[in-house]
Design an enzyme around this catalytic site. Structure first.
Site, PDB file in Angstrom:
ATOM      1  N   ASP B  16     -43.410 -24.725 -35.405  1.00 40.58           N
ATOM      2  CA  ASP B  16     -42.863 -25.969 -34.863  1.00 40.58           C
ATOM      3  C   ASP B  16     -43.530 -26.370 -33.554  1.00 40.58           C
ATOM      4  OD1 ASP B  16     -41.148 -25.449 -36.965  1.00 40.58           O
ATOM      5  OD2 ASP B  16     -39.343 -25.981 -35.846  1.00 40.58           O
ATOM      6  N   ARG B  96     -31.967 -20.854 -21.130  1.00 42.39           N
ATOM      7  CA  ARG B  96     -32.609 -22.165 -20.973  1.00 42.39           C
ATOM      8  C   ARG B  96     -32.895 -22.539 -19.527  1.00 42.39           C
ATOM      9  NH1 ARG B  96     -34.565 -21.394 -25.632  1.00 42.39           N
ATOM     10  NH2 ARG B  96     -33.340 -22.132 -27.419  1.00 42.39           N
ATOM     11  N   ASP B 125     -29.599 -27.340 -26.771  1.00 41.89           N
ATOM     12  CA  ASP B 125     -30.726 -26.848 -25.982  1.00 41.89           C
ATOM     13  C   ASP B 125     -31.516 -27.957 -25.313  1.00 41.89           C
ATOM     14  OD1 ASP B 125     -30.213 -24.172 -26.270  1.00 41.89           O
ATOM     15  OD2 ASP B 125     -31.205 -24.088 -28.215  1.00 41.89           O
ATOM     16  N   SER B 180     -31.976 -20.785 -38.788  1.00 41.74           N
ATOM     17  CA  SER B 180     -32.628 -21.112 -37.534  1.00 41.74           C
ATOM     18  C   SER B 180     -32.203 -20.045 -36.536  1.00 41.74           C
ATOM     19  CB  SER B 180     -32.174 -22.504 -37.100  1.00 41.74           C
ATOM     20  OG  SER B 180     -32.546 -22.746 -35.782  1.00 41.74           O
TER      21      SER B 180
END
Lengths: 406, 406, 406, 406
Positions: B16, B96, B125, B180
């Site tokens: 990705d 994050r 996110d 995922s």
């Protein structure tokens, strides 16, 4: 000490409260009414009758309050996912308000002017009994023998019992646990003995309601709990009364090694105390209730409940069930539970309670929106940009003016 | 789209983000800087270098940030016993802010005017990356390809990769998990696939970091964790850096079947989503931290922390690590932790983490006061009467005036 | 832009929303339904009919919603003593949910598929209108012209009006205030103009509803407000409908120079903004409600209300009136108000609202207990010792173990 | 009563505490040390020396603690915008911790084993003195004569004074106010007398520190207050010590009829009590502090402070200044105040405090963003759509599934 004519005593039938009967009769020269409740503690309550009669008690109340206990006290508490100090499911705390209420009601029925209980002057239970009683009957008098008498060691107590010919069940006394215990349908608790050292691990034979995870079956057990209005109404599709639900969950939970905790907690009277608890059914209910709420409650409702839960738990722990602030919070909690309907599927295995499924006609989970695949327009990803930009605005303004984060 | 000259991309080396590299180069005609962080996700980060070079990237940042991650983000969060919606230990959320900070710093170093990331427009996110970036560098531009492009299905993405000769690791793609996933030292998460039906139990082979309780050893493992200032500094007496602590707890936890959760959670962007998480070390740390606090923290301090924890958890979940309200709460939390020193002893067994001992030089537990035996005057039981009477006063006044509890 | 057939517009009859009518007709080629509400803003609403007709509107809704506004929105809000950021009585915020509800209902009645409003893209009102509309009718479309069009200065707007022959009331436009204003029965607000400098004091002639304290009468006015269930039902013994109460308090308050505030507030969309407000009646109600609660509410109930008020105020300010978290809080607040009955006596004088008396059949004030004179046994002062001793216990234990307060 | 050798008494020099000196000497046969503090109560403290000497006191402490009082107690409290039950600025509450601290310190210095005070057994002050003392010196003994003796009416007290030849200032006793009063730099309070009927308005001649709004000047007074770190450091540009700030604000506030309140409050010991207070300077400081925060504090920081303020106020009111939970909150509050710098301009007029200007180098107010005019790209109105859409998402999903708002 002369203005008390009749006292209603929370009477278990055990040694301590039997001594209290005698001591009240003697010290206060008053009539004693006994109240013995079946809260699901797992011991017969009828034997208390003969003992009371033997001590000359004329008014003896022995009642099965299990359904009321679970329906009107335990279930409402679980609607809030209530847990004290992150660990304790309030098994003792939640039984006291019911006893306080009945003591006061029986005092009214029998024309008694006081109530009495066997809780010590160091614990939370005296507070719970007495706050409840005062809140429901402000003129009631309370006699707390442990705060008054000088029978403050086991030895003096035994001597008193012997002197007053109170029958001591020596076979039982011989087996007497070194722990101070309390039980009802929600839990059994242990304090004292080796637990007074917070570094000591309790011995396996202390625990009475559950097998250890080690001794639990090697195969998991699956159950399905059905919820209506935030309360469990059926297990595996079989409708049950509230107390039957809890009894059955205790059985299956205990069999699978579920629900032991061992903590140091903060008492309302100001000291820390070690307690060990078995709450098999409650442990299952806690996890299951969060699961059914996870699909049926709005996010902000759930978060607001979470933020108020510690306060609500503290109120119950401290003895304020019968207070306007608890009923105020209850009104709010209950208002959220109409939609908490559906089924939760759980796997029980050697101490673990795992949620493996949840469904509801009122589910707010929408797989078309959450999906990683194309959602055919149900959600416009571009909206996220504006959402983030405006949420960031105050942070950006601050940073642009040189404000540093500490 | 012409005012962007250079973009720093959070680059994993996977398909990705490799597609994103190409897409940025092509759509924005800009230079791309890649940043690849070792957060303890358990995959090599160096292979990302060759891939980036192959796509013509000149500035490649590959960094081991594991210690900083655990010391400055995970540990501070655990000081608050942080848990989102009663179940989620915030494993993704807490990584994050560190990435956001490094993206912004690298942008400054390299003279980039934008940052980019591979998070979708439906998740949390994107918010966490972007709020953090805006808070730290208010003038930064953010490119979120998933919100812009039309490569919105796996097929279109694969086609784009092929057309642009992005090397796809088909052996890996062949084995590709239907889920995922995201991983760092604190946890690994799973979303999507079968999990999109909240009634489905995940299959055993989904889980990667822990054995199932069924497959865990039949013998318990005991460990001792040493705390200083609320953080773990040693395991079984061996001093370790923060990230070593967490790595070791992940190992021993995972081996004992600890730390799996499976929940439906509420995303900040407004929908409910199913997530499964393995957090072996974090699960152990959570329970142990509460245990060491149980003997070292004052009651009211502990309760105040508990009442603010949901807010603090929400801030981290929603992406507000880099905000004045989070630092404000952190100042308060940290102020309480000076005294959180001592040792916690734990038993790990087939999914269970049981506290079996806690000790501290700064313990507030005082066995002379809590004891059931005579305490030689350290506590006067008669004080309890006045305590109860005055706490009951407002309730009695209300009752005496006919006020009924609802 | 072609999938909209009919739009319900919140139409004031003024220039801006008249331009919007034309712009909607032109840009969206759709039918426009106008809704004009009398919220007590003090201007005639009927003139809007002729203007709407002149622009070819066929479905015109003009409604007097004053009673509903005060009874179902303002009064419930005041039950919580609601104030935003310590100063703002939420006069604008509380009117928006009612308008949102009617827009959506009228859309349903008239078969419209969209609603529209004249709020800008920088303010809170767009959020309040739209969150409300979406919560009540999730499929509704919303057109917010200020976020779409390019008529973003007064000049372009005037030009558009002239080009489209929208009648501009030049006599009014000539006198046009430099301030952006909004009014309803609860307040009138001013923004913009000189207020954009937070160091500038507003000029006296800005204020429209109240005289300055300097110009108020030299004699005080006394009034008595009667409460039932937390709401005012009579002034000086004369029973009035909710909106009559507020109208009358606005009159007497404004005459006495009461209710001006001038603040910098934090908007939900992320920036700070200066606002000046006149809320004469609301200012009186706020103080009076606290006074009647001071004798009728339990202490802990009052404190719990106070601790949740900022959250409740924030919800209303941010536009979440129509949300489950607001209704949840409302359920709790309302549950406390049954006992909030009685009379408050107030003195109004040159900007001051002073409570000079409060009485209630449900008063919890008991002069026999609070008195400095001997209270004949209603309170035993010795109880205070135990109360203090046990409340101090945790503090003493900590100090005795060498714990220092920081 | 024999184990007390020396007692430190909080001694005002008035009749009541003079009687206590004698009563302690007589009942406890112990030495008495007197401590008299100048807290800005407006009465000379030196005369207390002669009185104490006349009663044979050898160790006499008379201290001017005004600066410490305002700097270390009043100012920190005002950083939180602290107000109890919406009305009370905690003037009495905040003085007690300082006295408690000095009593304990003097006990240490003089080798005393007990402290004593003149607060009654019905009030909050006994709690504040004693909790503070126990928290700072856990082994201290406390003698609270009003809870022990039988001099419980004014008559018995006067008789005792006469019998023991305690000089009664009859001129003063003759003029004696019917109110129980307490004063320090922050306020003067009135209780008792006619105030025991909550329906009675206090007579004008009760008030001592302020003129009535009616008697205040007909011209407004403007002042400018300069803030550094959340505290006022200058008035009209003149730098002043903390206590000078408050003294000067009391003067100008009192002259302008500012700061009277008249409330029924909830005491910690459980009853409601009527109190009237004059807090001229505090009333000005409260409004000014909110104003300077309004431009310098982040929104979420301000809201978090607001949500915790009631708890913080309750702690101070209840006597928990010296507690870890108060210091914990203080750490959080103080962390927010670094940026609270700037100037507030106020208009004082006949009881009204109006903010008419605020400015700061650290202002977060940005007129380019808030403006109604075109802002040249600082804010993209289109972002608001996404912001609203995602904030509405959970509400829309709920509504689309038929969920009704209650």
């Amino acid at each position: 000490m002369s203005d008390i004519n009749k006292v209603v005593l929370a009477y278990s039938g055990g040694l301590d409260t039997s001594v209290i009967v005698k001591w009240l009769q003697e010290s206060y020269q008053c009539e004693v009414v006994t109240f013995t409740a079946d809260l699901g503690q797992g011991e017969e309550v009828e034997p208390a009758r003969a003992k009371a009669e033997a001590m000359g008690i004329k008014e003896i109340f022995i009642e099965d309050v299990r359904e009321e206990f679970v329906r009107d006290f335990v279930f409402p508490m679980f609607r809030a996912n209530t847990i004290y100090e992150g660990e304790y499911l309030l098994g003792t705390s939640i039984a006291r308000p019911l006893i306080a209420k009945r003591l006061v009601e029986i005092a009214e029925e029998t024309g008694a002017d006081a109530i009495s209980h066997g809780a010590t002057g160091k614990g939370n239970d005296q507070v719970r009994f007495e706050l409840g009683a005062y809140a429901l009957q402000p003129g009631i008098k309370v006699i707390a023998p442990w705060r008054e008498w000088n029978l403050t060691s086991r030895e003096t107590l035994m001597n008193y019992a012997q002197e007053h010919q109170i029958p001591v069940d020596f076979s039982k006394a011989g087996k007497k646990s070194p722990y101070s215990m309390d039980a009802n349908l929600l839990h059994i608790s242990y304090e004292g003995g080796i637990l007074e050292d917070p570094w000591s691990e309790p011995e396996e034979d202390m625990w009475r309601w559950s097998v250890s995870p080690e001794n639990a079956p090697d195969q998991p057990t699956y159950i399905e709990l059905s919820y209506e209005g935030g309360d469990i109404v059926a297990i595996d599709g079989v409708r049950l009364a509230a107390h039957e639900v809890l009894a059955q969950l205790n059985k299956v939970g205990g069999d699978n090694g579920i629900g032991r905790v061992d903590i140091v907690e903060n008492r309302y009277v100001g000291m820390k105390a070690r307690g060990a608890y078995e709450t098999p059914g409650g442990t299952i209910m806690m996890r299951a209730h969060r699961a059914i709420e996870s699909i049926t409650l709005d996010r902000e409702v759930a978060h607001l409940k979470d933020s108020l839960m510690p306060k609500y738990a503290e109120l119950i722990y401290n003895g304020y069930w019968w207070s306007p602030e608890r009923t105020m919070l209850q009104a709010m909690i209950d208002q959220t539970q109409d939609v908490v309907n559906g089924v939760v599927r759980l796997k029980l295995y050697k101490g673990n309670v795992t949620v493996v499924g949840r469904q509801s006609d009122q589910s707010l989970f929408d797989d078309r929106i959450a999906t990683f695949e194309d959602d055919a327009g149900a959600y416009d990803q571009k909206d996220a940009e504006g959402f983030i930009k405006l949420n960031a605005l105050r942070l950006r303004i601050a940073a642009s003016k040189g404000r540093k984060l500490k």
